[in-house]
Design a protein around this motif. Structure first.
Motif, short mmCIF file in Angstrom:
data_model
loop_
_atom_site.label_atom_id
_atom_site.label_comp_id
_atom_site.label_asym_id
_atom_site.label_seq_id
_atom_site.Cartn_x
_atom_site.Cartn_y
_atom_site.Cartn_z
N ALA A 81 -50.13 19.06 -47.54
CA ALA A 81 -50.85 18.52 -46.38
C ALA A 81 -51.35 17.11 -46.69
O ALA A 81 -51.55 16.76 -47.86
CB ALA A 81 -52.04 19.43 -46.06
N PRO A 82 -51.58 16.30 -45.65
CA PRO A 82 -52.18 14.99 -45.88
C PRO A 82 -53.64 15.13 -46.28
O PRO A 82 -54.39 15.87 -45.65
CB PRO A 82 -52.07 14.32 -44.51
N ILE A 83 -54.04 14.41 -47.32
CA ILE A 83 -55.42 14.49 -47.81
C ILE A 83 -55.93 13.07 -48.01
O ILE A 83 -55.36 12.31 -48.82
CB ILE A 83 -55.49 15.26 -49.16
N LEU A 110 -48.36 11.72 -46.93
CA LEU A 110 -49.36 10.69 -47.27
C LEU A 110 -50.30 10.49 -46.08
O LEU A 110 -49.85 10.28 -44.96
CB LEU A 110 -48.67 9.36 -47.60
N SER A 111 -51.61 10.53 -46.35
CA SER A 111 -52.61 10.36 -45.29
C SER A 111 -52.78 8.88 -44.94
O SER A 111 -52.67 8.01 -45.80
CB SER A 111 -53.94 10.92 -45.78
N THR A 112 -53.10 8.63 -43.68
CA THR A 112 -53.54 7.28 -43.28
C THR A 112 -54.69 6.82 -44.18
O THR A 112 -54.78 5.66 -44.55
CB THR A 112 -54.03 7.29 -41.81
N VAL A 159 -48.56 13.60 -36.78
CA VAL A 159 -49.64 13.02 -35.97
C VAL A 159 -50.79 14.03 -35.91
O VAL A 159 -50.64 15.13 -35.38
CB VAL A 159 -49.15 12.70 -34.55
N THR A 160 -51.92 13.65 -36.46
CA THR A 160 -53.08 14.55 -36.48
C THR A 160 -53.88 14.38 -35.20
O THR A 160 -54.30 13.27 -34.88
CB THR A 160 -53.96 14.27 -37.72
N MET A 161 -54.09 15.48 -34.48
CA MET A 161 -54.74 15.38 -33.17
C MET A 161 -56.13 16.02 -33.13
O MET A 161 -56.78 15.99 -32.09
CB MET A 161 -53.84 16.01 -32.11
N LEU A 310 -48.22 26.46 -40.78
CA LEU A 310 -49.65 26.83 -40.77
C LEU A 310 -50.35 26.27 -42.01
O LEU A 310 -49.78 26.30 -43.10
CB LEU A 310 -49.81 28.35 -40.74
N ASP A 311 -51.55 25.78 -41.83
CA ASP A 311 -52.38 25.47 -43.00
C ASP A 311 -53.80 25.95 -42.76
O ASP A 311 -54.11 26.55 -41.72
CB ASP A 311 -52.32 23.99 -43.38
N SER A 312 -54.66 25.72 -43.75
CA SER A 312 -56.09 26.05 -43.76
C SER A 312 -56.34 27.40 -44.44
O SER A 312 -56.05 28.45 -43.87
CB SER A 312 -56.71 26.03 -42.36
N GLY A 313 -56.83 27.32 -45.64
CA GLY A 313 -57.26 28.51 -46.36
C GLY A 313 -56.25 29.08 -47.34
O GLY A 313 -56.55 30.08 -48.00
N ILE A 314 -55.08 28.48 -47.45
CA ILE A 314 -54.07 29.07 -48.36
C ILE A 314 -54.41 28.75 -49.81
O ILE A 314 -54.48 27.58 -50.20
CB ILE A 314 -52.66 28.57 -47.99
C1 LIG Z 1 -60.38 16.38 -48.85
C2 LIG Z 1 -59.56 16.55 -47.62
C3 LIG Z 1 -59.12 15.43 -46.94
C4 LIG Z 1 -58.31 15.59 -45.80
N1 LIG Z 1 -57.82 14.48 -45.19
C5 LIG Z 1 -56.96 14.63 -44.16
C6 LIG Z 1 -56.33 13.49 -43.59
O1 LIG Z 1 -56.52 12.37 -44.01
N2 LIG Z 1 -55.49 13.71 -42.54
C7 LIG Z 1 -55.25 14.96 -42.04
O2 LIG Z 1 -54.48 15.11 -41.09
N3 LIG Z 1 -55.82 16.05 -42.59
C8 LIG Z 1 -56.64 15.91 -43.64
N4 LIG Z 1 -57.20 17.01 -44.21
C9 LIG Z 1 -56.81 18.36 -43.73
C10 LIG Z 1 -55.58 18.83 -44.49
O3 LIG Z 1 -54.45 18.10 -44.13
C11 LIG Z 1 -55.29 20.32 -44.22
O4 LIG Z 1 -55.25 20.55 -42.85
C12 LIG Z 1 -56.35 21.22 -44.86
O5 LIG Z 1 -56.70 20.76 -46.13
C13 LIG Z 1 -55.82 22.64 -44.97
O6 LIG Z 1 -56.81 23.50 -45.44
P1 LIG Z 1 -56.94 23.94 -46.98
O7 LIG Z 1 -57.51 22.77 -47.71
O8 LIG Z 1 -57.89 25.08 -46.91
O9 LIG Z 1 -55.57 24.31 -47.47
C14 LIG Z 1 -57.99 16.89 -45.34
C15 LIG Z 1 -58.46 18.00 -46.03
C16 LIG Z 1 -59.22 17.85 -47.16
C17 LIG Z 1 -59.65 19.07 -47.91
#
Ligand SMILES: Cc1cc2nc3c(=O)[nH]c(=O)nc-3n(C[C@H](O)[C@H](O)[C@H](O)COP(=O)(O)O)c2cc1C
Length: 381
Positions: A81-83, A110-112, A159-161, A310-314
């Protein structure tokens, strides 16, 4: 590999190592969720509540973990995922995470809001990666970003919405989170106890928002950039803007942040290659359901029309299998690899991938799942 990394046998262990190595402000920035963190918690508890069905007496010697994700072959049914601010978990964090992902045959986004820029990462890795777009108020800047991602040969635009305004994380305010850190006595003392981190960040290519620095008129220093960012998230961003993006980016688009079947139907009609069912890892709308509980209704609404990630919590391979069982095509890992990055740079990210791959493989064997491409809901008890 260091002894502590060798002894890290789970993502939870990597999290512990990251907490020891990364300054508190950056560790908590990654670790925490918004407001009461109820969605952050639900993302975990709802996964853990899904029991898997144990099977016996079936030849499970052959197990295939490979698949296609958004039109690209993937050795595993997940991508990164983008971080934002990866490069503050470890110097050059984006480059190291991308290298680890590509070495494992999976994709990196890669995140913006990265520290290393699109161009830095493109120069440092051999294969194309994905670029995640935040749509800012300054549409000229967005247009340039898209052009830069195309010039860097990024193979998909995510594209993050779900971030048109920022959900508050209490810890970031309390910790004086900024890039670089606010110089408070507490932060100075904390960084002084994290010399390996300080050295890696000091040696890293960049110390600010790599995609922004030098690309916004009149914004030269870090605090100007930070102020600019805080005013740029755009509450007016809507589906018509997506049509504009589609004109600028003829390639594959992945829409991230879908939590509602009605929105999923609209997203699918845009012609997006895939949608990401995501609540931003519990960092945006506190009180939103977990993604794993939101997934079945979205699969029912658009499962045949677009690919569902799907993401979040894995945090485990078991979670990946649970998501596939409920109809996701693949997953994104967020914190699971970020903890590895904070713990030990590229080796830590590789460790995170190895851990989840191993867990998934064994779980497939014990649930009689031969391929990640045909996981059915009867894998769940
Ligand atoms: C530290 C951090 C920074 C994040 N930055 C972005 C980002 O720049 N762009 C984006 O679309 N999502 C961002 N996210 C959300 C992640 O892309 C992803 O949806 C989320 O981390 C998934 O949940 P998980 O951490 O529990 O796996 C970020 C998440 C974290 C934890």
């Amino acid at each position: 590999m260091s002894t502590s990394l060798r002894k890290a046998t789970s993502i939870a262990d990597l999290r512990t190592l990251a907490e020891q190595r990364v300054p508190r402000a950056f560790f908590q920035y990654a670790d925490h969720g918004s407001y009461t963190q109820s969605t952050l918690r639900a993302n975990r508890t709802d996964f853990e509540a899904l029991d898997l069905r144990q099977r016996i007496g079936i030849d499970m010697e052959e197990r295939d973990l490979s698949t296609m994700i958004a039109g690209e072959p993937s050795a595993l049914p997940f991508a990164f995922a983008p971080i934002g601010l990866c490069g503050m978990q470890h110097g050059d964090g984006e480059i190291l995470a991308c290298r680890a992902a590509h070495a494992a045959g999976i994709q990196f986004t890669l995140s913006t809001m990265s520290i290393c820029s699109i161009e830095d990462v493109a120069q440092a890795v051999e294969k194309p990666f994905w670029f995640q777009l935040y749509v800012m108020r300054d549409r000229g800047f967005v247009r340039d970003l898209i052009a830069r991602a195309a010039a860097a040969k990024c193979s998909a635009l995510m594209v993050t919405m779900d971030l048109t305004m920022l959900g508050q994380r209490h810890c970031d305010i309390k910790n004086g989170l900024s890039v670089p850190l606010d110089i408070t006595a507490a932060n100075l003392l904390d960084v002084a106890t994290k010399p390996a981190w300080a050295l890696s960040v000091w040696r890293g290519k960049r110390k600010t928002f790599g995609n922004l620095a030098g690309h916004i008129k009149g914004m030269d220093n870090v605090s100007q950039l930070a102020t600019w960012v805080s005013k740029q998230f755009d509450p007016t961003f809507n589906w018509r803007d997506l049509e504009w993006i589609r004109e600028l980016w003829p390639g594959r688009i992945i829409i991230k942040g879908v939590m509602d079947p009605q929105d999923a139907r609209i997203a699918a009609k845009t012609g997006a290659t895939a949608i990401v069912v995501s609540n931003h890892g519990g960092r945006q709308l506190d009180g939103a359901p977990s993604t794993i509980s939101a997934l079945p209704a979205i699969v029912e609404a658009v499962g045949g029309e677009t690919e569902i990630i799907l993401d979040s919590g894995i945090r485990t391979g078991q979670d990946v299998l649970r998501a596939l069982a409920l109809g996701a095509h693949s997953c994104l890992l967020g914190r699971a690899y970020i903890y590895g990055l904070g713990a030990a740079g590229q080796a830590g990210v590789t460790r995170a991938i190895d851990i989840i791959r191993g867990e998934l493989d064994i779980t497939m064997g014990l649930t009689a799942t031969t391929s990640v491409r045909n996981v059915r809901s009867d894998v769940l008890a």
